[in-house]
Write a protein that holds these residues in place. Structure first.
Motif, PDB file in Angstrom:
ATOM      1  N   ARG A  94       0.861  -1.190   0.000  1.00  0.00           N
ATOM      2  CA  ARG A  94       0.000   0.000   0.000  1.00  0.00           C
ATOM      3  C   ARG A  94       0.892   1.233   0.000  1.00  0.00           C
ATOM      4  O   ARG A  94       1.199   1.796   1.033  1.00  0.00           O
ATOM      5  CB  ARG A  94      -0.946  -0.008   1.206  1.00  0.00           C
ATOM      6  N   PHE A  95       1.307   1.616  -1.189  1.00  0.00           N
ATOM      7  CA  PHE A  95       2.215   2.749  -1.308  1.00  0.00           C
ATOM      8  C   PHE A  95       1.492   4.034  -0.915  1.00  0.00           C
ATOM      9  O   PHE A  95       0.326   4.232  -1.263  1.00  0.00           O
ATOM     10  CB  PHE A  95       2.744   2.852  -2.738  1.00  0.00           C
ATOM     11  N   GLY A  96       2.199   4.918  -0.221  1.00  0.00           N
ATOM     12  CA  GLY A  96       1.575   6.106   0.359  1.00  0.00           C
ATOM     13  C   GLY A  96       1.456   7.279  -0.584  1.00  0.00           C
ATOM     14  O   GLY A  96       2.150   8.295  -0.422  1.00  0.00           O
ATOM     15  N   TYR A  98      -0.500  10.571  -1.960  1.00  0.00           N
ATOM     16  CA  TYR A  98      -1.343  11.598  -1.350  1.00  0.00           C
ATOM     17  C   TYR A  98      -2.462  11.910  -2.337  1.00  0.00           C
ATOM     18  O   TYR A  98      -2.239  12.581  -3.354  1.00  0.00           O
ATOM     19  CB  TYR A  98      -0.510  12.834  -0.996  1.00  0.00           C
ATOM     20  N   GLU A  99      -3.658  11.400  -2.034  1.00  0.00           N
ATOM     21  CA  GLU A  99      -4.739  11.410  -3.015  1.00  0.00           C
ATOM     22  C   GLU A  99      -5.294  12.800  -3.276  1.00  0.00           C
ATOM     23  O   GLU A  99      -5.925  13.027  -4.308  1.00  0.00           O
ATOM     24  CB  GLU A  99      -5.849  10.452  -2.578  1.00  0.00           C
ATOM     25  N   ASN A 106       2.644  14.860  -6.299  1.00  0.00           N
ATOM     26  CA  ASN A 106       3.186  13.667  -5.650  1.00  0.00           C
ATOM     27  C   ASN A 106       4.642  13.448  -6.036  1.00  0.00           C
ATOM     28  O   ASN A 106       5.490  13.146  -5.188  1.00  0.00           O
ATOM     29  CB  ASN A 106       2.357  12.431  -6.009  1.00  0.00           C
ATOM     30  N   TYR A 110       7.894  13.513  -3.373  1.00  0.00           N
ATOM     31  CA  TYR A 110       8.862  12.426  -3.189  1.00  0.00           C
ATOM     32  C   TYR A 110      10.261  12.821  -3.650  1.00  0.00           C
ATOM     33  O   TYR A 110      11.260  12.328  -3.115  1.00  0.00           O
ATOM     34  CB  TYR A 110       8.369  11.156  -3.894  1.00  0.00           C
ATOM     35  N   GLY A 154       2.802   5.190  -8.038  1.00  0.00           N
ATOM     36  CA  GLY A 154       3.579   4.760  -6.879  1.00  0.00           C
ATOM     37  C   GLY A 154       4.960   4.285  -7.280  1.00  0.00           C
ATOM     38  O   GLY A 154       5.969   4.591  -6.612  1.00  0.00           O
TER      39      GLY A 154
END
Length: 594
Positions: A94-96, A98-99, A106, A110, A154
């Motif tokens: 479950r890659f984090g 940010y929706e 995103n 990162y 992701g």
């Protein structure tokens, strides 16, 4: 001193890790030793609870081993975890993302977290967006992406800083076959084109055959390592396809699976794929009374050997086989009578200006297993929620039995059972408390309620876990409990939304034995799944794309429709991908014409 350039990407020596869950001590990894070669895709394969994620987290330095050592390119993870983390990238299940941030935001986030210099970002972003096919979606919110696109984003975020070793923990779980192929194309590009080493765990055994080498884990132990072809060759002469006239495929599978000497029996189109124990002659099928059976030898698959090893391991540990799949008399519905159980006519669902489901129609017969398939974002989950009475339709009609779901949804829901895609029971409650809660929610009380709880504990082998907290259960047991809760009120129609996502092959086989038995007893089953081999269990299928029905029929008819010189013997996945790609091409042509 920097690690040697020719050092192995990963060396494990007697790696052991235990966890304490309540009063139980679970050995997640038990003296595992292995060495991988550079520039390869190494598949980490094993049932639910085998220790795959624990191993990934240990290699990433997120957990510490109880004993043993891990070296990444010659560097000891325990001695210098920061140095190792500079050489690897890890994408968990479950890659984090940010929706509420866009694709571009995103990537920027990162890049900040990984310390990528501003002047190096544009080129890196361009390469990653091109590789993942997300160039046209940089302004779209991550929460608005399909499941496959989220996985690709992701992966792009994981690769902002190019690693020497990439860890991917089940990256293709829950995504459709088209997205799976796209993700594998990216992995192949990284390994073949950039020389990256990859450790990838997966629940899809056909993906194991795409790996250069595999490590097989079972209950924390390494039970096999080598090239996939070596495992497949070990099964030569043991795999067959069986057909029997005047016998349904479900009945044939049940008969074969009960024969001594049969390792595995699964439905494949209108036939059954049978794997025999070593040294067993296929003549046992006719000797059992199936004198008209047509038996054809077929090439072995990696999955055949995987199941063979797991069954041998279970036998060595004297594990009792799973109970009979047939429901007890108290739980069995009357045999299915001819007739239509579900009728969908000109169904439409809009969310503002977006049309999620666009004028679809189909019927489901009583006692039928009916598959609803589609790419991520095709509208199948929206259709499913409307069929369950959980979401109102914009227009069209939905009939379940004698109930119109648009006017009597609450009454109709009393006849329905629903098992959600994600584990949706109460994690803080025990198994027994969940069963009590759901039986009461379905209106059961007194002796009836107690009888159904006793049935669930016995039939699904949950009694030893009755006091365990639900969130601490292995995934296979969570799945059993979710199905038990969905069946507490003995529904006429059962909805299964990707019920086996992430579940190991043995648990999937046990699950489908139960579903087949329910259908034989008269329960109508609607299922969505991304496992194309599971689509073979369905009596009929609908494949959706962009809110519309693209095709309807049996798995055999859908496969036949895409047979050509390139695919003389197409798989269900080939048929699915052909339909989705043709629909995508039509849409692109319409956009260009407009």
């Amino acid at each position: 001193m920097p690690p040697e350039t020719d050092a192995a990407p990963l060396v494990l020596e007697q790696l052991t890790r235990r966890f304490k869950i309540g009063k139980r001590v679970v050995v997640a990894l038990d003296a595992v030793s292995a060495t991988t070669a550079p520039g390869l895709v190494i598949g980490l394969i094993g049932p639910d609870g085998a220790g795959k994620t624990t191993l990934m987290r240990l290699v990433a330095g997120l957990l510490r081993a109880d004993s043993g050592t891990i070296r990444v390119f010659g560097t000891d993870v325990a001695a210098d975890p920061l140095k190792v983390q500079g050489m690897i990238a890890y994408m968990p299940q479950r890659f984090g993302l940010y929706e509420d941030l866009s694709v571009q935001e995103n990537l920027d986030l990162y890049a900040d977290l990984q310390g990528v210099a501003p002047e190096a970002r544009a080129a890196r972003y361009g390469a990653l967006l091109h590789m993942t096919g997300l160039t046209a979606f940089t302004t779209r919110l991550a929460g608005k992406l399909s499941g496959g696109m989220k996985q690709k984003l992701g992966l792009a975020c994981t690769l902002i800083q190019p690693p020497r070793l990439l860890l991917l923990d089940e990256p293709t779980v829950g995504v459709d076959p088209v997205s799976r192929r796209e993700l594998w194309a990216i992995v192949d590009h990284l390994v073949r084109g950039q020389g990256m080493s990859v450790l990838l765990s997966t629940a899809y055994l056909d993906e194991a055959e795409r790996c250069d080498e595999v490590l097989l884990l079972h209950e924390g132990k390494l039970i096999g390592a080598g090239k996939p072809s070596q495992f497949t060759q070990a099964m030569a002469g043991r795999s067959f396809q069986v057909r029997a006239a005047n016998m349904s495929k479900r009945a044939l599978q049940g008969a074969l699976s009960r024969l001594p000497g049969v390792t595995d029996a699964i439905i494949q189109g209108e036939a059954v794929r049978m794997v025999l124990d070593a040294g067993i002659n296929p003549g046992i099928v006719r000797e059992s009374g199936l004198v008209d059976a047509v038996i054809t030898q077929v090439p072995p698959r990696f999955e055949d050997r995987f199941i063979d090893l797991l069954k041998a391991k279970a036998a060595a540990m004297a594990i009792e086989p799973a109970p009979s799949a047939n429901p007890p008399a108290a739980a069995r519905a009357p045999a299915a009578q001819p007739g239509t159980e579900i009728e969908v006519s000109h169904l439409l669902k809009r969310f503002g200006d977006f049309c999620a489901v666009d004028d679809i129609s189909f019927t489901v017969a009583r006692g039928e297993i009916f598959g609803l398939l589609g790419a991520n974002g095709a509208g199948k989950s929206t259709t499913f929620r409307m069929l369950c009475g959980l979401l109102p339709a914009t227009s069209g009609s939905l009939q379940v039995g004698s109930f119109n779901l648009r006017t009597a949804a609450a009454t109709a829901r009393g006849r329905l059972g629903y098992m959600a895609q994600k584990f949706s029971l109460y994690g803080d409650l025990s198994v027994l408390q969940n069963l009590r809660f759901f039986s009461a929610a379905y209106g059961l009380s007194g002796a009836k309620r107690n009888a159904r709880i006793d049935w669930a504990l016995r039939e699904f082998e949950l009694a030893p876990m009755r006091d365990a907290t639900s969130r601490d259960l292995p995934l296979g047991f969570k799945q059993r409990m979710a199905l038990a809760c969905a069946l507490m009120h003995e529904p006429d129609v059962l909805f299964l939304d990707e019920p086996t996502s992430g579940v190991d092959p043995l648990a999937r086989r046990e699950f489908w034995q139960r579903i087949n038995a329910l259908a034989d007893s008269g329960v109508t089953v609607l299922v969505t799944t991304h496992f194309m081999d599971e689509a073979e269990y369905c009596d009929r299928l609908v494949i959706m794309g962009q809110g519309k029905v693209l095709a309807e029929g049996t798995s055999e008819s859908l496969k036949s429709a895409c047979r050509d010189a390139t695919h003389p013997d197409p798989s269900m996945e080939d048929a699915f991908v052909a339909l989705i790609e043709a629909d995508t091409a039509r849409s692109a042509a319409q956009v260009r014409a407009a």
